[in-house]
Design a protein around this motif. Structure first.
Motif, PDB file in Angstrom:
ATOM      1  N   GLN B 109       0.781  -0.896  -0.119  1.00 17.72           N
ATOM      2  CA  GLN B 109       0.049   0.005  -0.030  1.00 17.72           C
ATOM      3  C   GLN B 109       0.884   1.244   0.117  1.00 17.72           C
ATOM      4  N   LEU B 110       0.723   2.038  -1.229  1.00 21.45           N
ATOM      5  CA  LEU B 110       1.570   3.238  -1.162  1.00 21.45           C
ATOM      6  C   LEU B 110       0.665   4.586  -0.753  1.00 21.45           C
ATOM      7  N   THR B 111       0.998   5.077   0.125  1.00 23.88           N
ATOM      8  CA  THR B 111       0.391   6.450   0.580  1.00 23.88           C
ATOM      9  C   THR B 111       1.280   7.509   0.252  1.00 23.88           C
ATOM     10  N   VAL B 112       0.907   8.625  -0.653  1.00 22.48           N
ATOM     11  CA  VAL B 112       1.608   9.618  -0.919  1.00 22.48           C
ATOM     12  C   VAL B 112       0.969  10.820  -0.137  1.00 22.48           C
ATOM     13  N   TRP B 113       1.779  11.637   0.506  1.00 23.44           N
ATOM     14  CA  TRP B 113       1.328  12.883   1.387  1.00 23.44           C
ATOM     15  C   TRP B 113       1.751  14.086   0.677  1.00 23.44           C
ATOM     16  N   PRO B 114       0.631  14.861   0.628  1.00 28.07           N
ATOM     17  CA  PRO B 114       0.723  16.267  -0.060  1.00 28.07           C
ATOM     18  C   PRO B 114       1.967  17.147   0.706  1.00 28.07           C
TER      19      PRO B 114
END
Lengths: 114, 114
Positions: B109-114
């Motif tokens: 699970q890849l989560t990209v934070w702004p």
């Protein structure tokens, strides 16, 4: 060219009920597969087919049956649904040509068994 | 899935590079794939690499294959919030019986934070 389609998209069953999931592909692919996806488990192969009229068991075949009467369709049947069969079901197809082999997946069917 | 292993989670900041790693056990694997799954959607083929290649680049994606260590990686350059998804590593080993069948890892699970 619709690719791989699955019907229905969602279904809720009661324990003991039966249903059939339909997978259709319009790419003239020989090989078709049914997978189930459970949280944290990746995808596991249920059954597969290497051509019209042929089927074979995959990794987790118990409780499921399949048929490939037409090349473009691969049906997955649940004769007596159980809560353990609550999952997302994916169909895939491929040419079977090892040099150009790419599996194409349908959008999935989300099944809940109460 | 037990023959293909991936870490389950990865978090990065937008604009950074993401590297998702995968290890596999079958030294005869001929094709290795990366699939992307967005929430509620099916699997989308991102890229693949043949076992006789060390590297493949496709726009922001770079796949590295280390056959000696049976290690595959996917690097996403300039990661965007739209890249947030589950990424599956998969192999087609040369195991004979289940032609064309994919063996999947459990997904990262890849989560990209702004």
């Amino acid at each position: 060219n619709a690719g791989v389609t699955q019907t229905p998209k969602f279904r809720v069953l009661k324990t003991g009920q039966s249903m059939t999931l339909l997978c259709a592909q319009d790419m003239n692919h020989e090989y078709m597969y049914w997978y189930r996806q459970d949280p944290g488990m990746g995808l596991r192969l249920i059954h597969y087919s290497v051509g019209e009229g042929t089927t074979a068991k995959g990794e987790v075949p118990d409780g499921y049956n399949v048929s490939r009467l037409k090349k473009q369709n691969f049906l997955l049947g649940l004769e007596s649904a159980a809560p353990s069969q609550t999952s997302v079901y994916f169909c895939a197809s491929t040419t079977g040509d090892r040099d150009t082999d790419t599996q194409y997946f349908g959008p999935g069917t989300r099944l809940t068994v109460l | 899935g037990e023959d293909v292993e991936q870490s389950l989670f990865l978090s990065v900041r937008e604009g950074d590079s993401s590297v998702i790693n995968c290890t596999y056990t079958d030294s005869s694997s001929t094709y290795l794939y990366w699939y992307k799954q967005e929430p509620g959607a099916g699997l989308q083929l991102l890229t693949y690499i043949f076992s006789n290649m060390d590297m493949k680049q496709d726009q922001r994606l770079t796949v590295l294959l280390n056959k000696k260590d049976k290690h595959l990686s996917l690097r996403i350059a300039d990661t965007q919030t739209g890249d947030s998804a589950i990424y599956f590593c998969a192999e087609i080993p040369d195991r004979g019986s289940t032609l064309g069948r994919l063996y999947f890892g459990r997904g990262t699970q890849l989560t990209v934070w702004p």
